[in-house]
Scaffold this motif. Structure first.
Motif, PDB file in Angstrom:
ATOM      1  N   GLY A  34      39.741  20.956  46.466  1.00  0.00           N
ATOM      2  CA  GLY A  34      38.777  20.786  45.582  1.00  0.00           C
ATOM      3  C   GLY A  34      38.834  21.573  44.467  1.00  0.00           C
ATOM      4  N   ILE A  35      39.716  21.915  44.225  1.00  0.00           N
ATOM      5  CA  ILE A  35      40.110  22.899  42.756  1.00  0.00           C
ATOM      6  C   ILE A  35      40.042  22.222  41.656  1.00  0.00           C
ATOM      7  CG2 ILE A  35      41.445  24.627  41.703  1.00  0.00           C
ATOM      8  CD1 ILE A  35      42.540  25.658  44.294  1.00  0.00           C
ATOM      9  N   PRO A  36      39.311  22.481  40.657  1.00  0.00           N
ATOM     10  CA  PRO A  36      39.105  21.638  39.385  1.00  0.00           C
ATOM     11  C   PRO A  36      40.535  21.279  38.661  1.00  0.00           C
ATOM     12  CG  PRO A  36      37.793  23.492  39.259  1.00  0.00           C
ATOM     13  CD  PRO A  36      38.686  23.705  40.514  1.00  0.00           C
ATOM     14  N   GLY A  37      40.784  21.228  37.482  1.00  0.00           N
ATOM     15  CA  GLY A  37      42.146  21.349  37.067  1.00  0.00           C
ATOM     16  C   GLY A  37      42.912  20.182  37.316  1.00  0.00           C
ATOM     17  N   VAL A  38      42.423  19.089  37.783  1.00  0.00           N
ATOM     18  CA  VAL A  38      43.149  17.920  38.382  1.00  0.00           C
ATOM     19  C   VAL A  38      42.531  16.687  37.825  1.00  0.00           C
ATOM     20  CG1 VAL A  38      44.046  16.634  40.317  1.00  0.00           C
ATOM     21  CG2 VAL A  38      43.795  19.150  40.546  1.00  0.00           C
ATOM     22  N   GLY A  39      43.552  15.821  37.150  1.00  0.00           N
ATOM     23  CA  GLY A  39      42.826  14.396  36.521  1.00  0.00           C
ATOM     24  C   GLY A  39      42.246  13.621  37.586  1.00  0.00           C
ATOM     25  N   ASP A  40      40.972  12.931  37.391  1.00  0.00           N
ATOM     26  CA  ASP A  40      40.358  12.209  38.270  1.00  0.00           C
ATOM     27  C   ASP A  40      41.285  11.138  38.539  1.00  0.00           C
ATOM     28  OD1 ASP A  40      38.061  13.624  37.616  1.00  0.00           O
ATOM     29  OD2 ASP A  40      37.160  12.167  36.364  1.00  0.00           O
ATOM     30  N   ASP A  41      41.915  10.469  38.126  1.00  0.00           N
ATOM     31  CA  ASP A  41      43.036   9.229  38.726  1.00  0.00           C
ATOM     32  C   ASP A  41      43.964   9.887  39.532  1.00  0.00           C
ATOM     33  OD1 ASP A  41      43.663  10.586  36.509  1.00  0.00           O
ATOM     34  OD2 ASP A  41      45.162   9.146  35.684  1.00  0.00           O
TER      35      ASP A  41
END
Lengths: 333, 333
Positions: free
Chosen positions: A15-22
């Motif tokens: 669950g680390i941010p920096g990842v595209g939703d898709d």
DNA sequence: TGACTGTCTGTAACCGCTTACTGGGTATAT
DNA sequence: ATATACCCAGTAAGCGGTTACAGACAGTCA
């Protein structure tokens, strides 16, 4: 990886941010459908945390999990931990030796990230090491030997509640069947009870220390019952001693609560179903467990818990084992 | 490394041959003096084994560890495991959901090398997965749903022993307070008792099924006591139901064993100290625990255990809760 | 349009051990 | 003395992730 990359997968799993939703969604779906579960050891190695906590309790008697407190506390702790996704490694070390080997291996081997420990469990040596290695831990109960994070029931208050109850019923000669005298909480409970009696101008209680062995409890209570002037009530300052107390009373032909009243510190499911039901000062086990886990989680996350100690108030559960006193002076057996 | 190499150290730690005696000694000493403990995660990763076993038990009531069997069994298992240098990860999953999430994570994450599982814990789905992933496990108790390695007490024999005892005392009208009817062992116990009665030409027992909730047990026993023709003895086919049984008897003014006899399947430390002491068929908990761990260890080592099932005989502990029957027909309350 | 910024993803270096494989010595056989 | 074998110890390739860092790409702004 089915479609995309690797480090990315790690990011979505944690669950680390920096990842595209898709991307995230896609990976999630894959994980789901592949029923993929990351390897705990590998994560532990790389991230230096195992998501596991230790639970170490003192052993009383042959079966360590037979007490009126620890099994329930363990249950709550396990549940609370599970709710936070952390596992519980159980240790019921017996001798000091075991503690020194098994426990060290676990700790030093970084098998766990933290621990909840029965305060009476350790001498200073082990605790010193724990602190040394700065393994986060919280104690259940205050320790006389070391200052650390801990949760505890308000022992003095519990004893006061029990005593006030007895006094309110009209008792003035009270005995306390207490645990081993080297335990801080045993002292607290005795003190709380004595304070109440003094405040009411009543004589100090008869205090008998006893190990948590039922047979010994029976003997101790026999001693109490034979003492003169006779007591009209017994404050059993530990749930583990209740059965022995009842046994001793029954053996002497004394009816509870008719001939003698009994209050227990510690409640237990079956106390409600004895005849009479046992009036008890119930420890707030749920709260204690939740508080301990909460505190440990904070510690493991590197944060500083709000307070160093969480002292939680117990409450009285009134059932049928206390009645007004009756003169027993002339009815020895 | 202070003096020598690296892979070598691994060899001495794991006691793998091919290392010179002097070298071995030297390394050992270093390890000792440096208080070195290998990192569990790293070992787990590299060796694909964690030296940890899971322990999964069914939850009964609010506090899952409050039964007359599991806490003691857990204690023994923990001890046996510790003696073999393996850790115990505790899981007291509640709903099926939890089992399906937490447990899977643990299993699939290879956090444990094997597990001991309460047989009644799982539906076929989870067990199927266990088998699928070929995670070694042994069940405590036989399962109706799946065939696997397991240890168990000889339930039928235990019931026979209890019944024979009752019959020997002269009882002919006997009631059985049994656990939930979907549990295989409950059935076995009922059958064992019935067989004995039939062999003696006595009428079949009254059988009442009951959950492991004390309050319900009380209600069930009340029903039994009110039934006619009156029974003179109750075979309580699970230790968890004993307290409720005694409560019901007491509430109805019935004296045990004077008015009614009680035998329990399952013994517990405090049974000895009730008044009267409870006559019980004691499960061989030590042996069961030892056998389960032994079996699991074999399995984890990739070896085939001698037998697929270990059935161990229980024995009678005679105390004071059984006496000769007395006609209660005309003393309803 | 070019430079700049910010977002998202790939790359690769570990984490600390295990273990298969390689190679250097010494003992035994030829 | 040379070859064969054996015993030890060193070497290095993973084990399966995490994470700092770099790079690609698109959007902004002047």
């Amino acid at each position: 990886m089915a479609h995309v990359s690797k480090g990315t997968v790690s990011r979505v799993i944690n669950g680390i941010p920096g990842v595209g939703d898709d991307t995230r969604r896609r990976v999630m779906k894959l994980i789901e459908s592949l029923d993929f579960h990351p390897n705990a050891s590998a994560r532990g190695l790389a991230a230096r945390k195992t998501n596991t906590m230790g639970f170490v309790i003192p052993h009383t008697g042959k079966y360590t999990l037979t007490s009126t407190f620890w099994p329930m506390f363990l249950t709550v702790v396990t549940q609370e931990a599970a709710a936070r996704g952390i596992n519980v490694l159980l240790s019921t070390a017996r001798a000091e030796d075991d503690v020194d080997s098994a426990f060290r291996t676990i700790l030093r081997g970084r098998r766990i990230d933290g621990a909840i420990i029965g305060a009476e469990q350790f001498g200073d040596k082990q605790l010193a090491e724990l602190l040394l290695k700065s393994l986060p831990f919280v104690m259940m109960g205050r320790s006389a030997k070391i200052s650390s994070y801990y949760v505890d029931v308000d022992n003095a208050l519990g004893a006061r509640i029990a005593s006030e109850h007895l006094v309110a019923k009209g008792h003035s000669r009270i005995a306390i069947l207490a645990g081993p005298d080297w335990l801080p909480y045993v002292d607290d409970r005795i003190r709380g009870a004595r304070d109440v009696l003094r405040e009411h101008g009543l004589p100090d209680p008869v205090v008998v220390h006893c190990s948590y062995d039922t047979a010994e409890a029976v003997r101790c209570v026999q001693g109490i019952l034979l003492s003169r002037p006779a007591v009209s009530a017994i404050f059993v300052a530990a749930g583990d001693l209740v059965v022995g107390t009842l046994k001793a009373c029954a053996d002497m032909g004394l009816n509870v609560p008719h001939d003698i009243s009994v209050v227990s510190f510690d409640d237990h499911p079956f106390f409600a179903h004895l005849s009479p039901g046992i009036t008890a000062v119930a420890q707030p086990i749920e709260e204690l467990g939740a508080a301990a886990v909460q505190m440990l989680v904070e510690l493991m996350a590197g944060r500083e818990p709000e307070r160093r100690a969480m002292i939680i108030a117990p409450h009285l559960v009134e059932r049928g084992s206390c009645a007004a006193p009756r003169d027993r002076e002339n009815t020895p057996r």
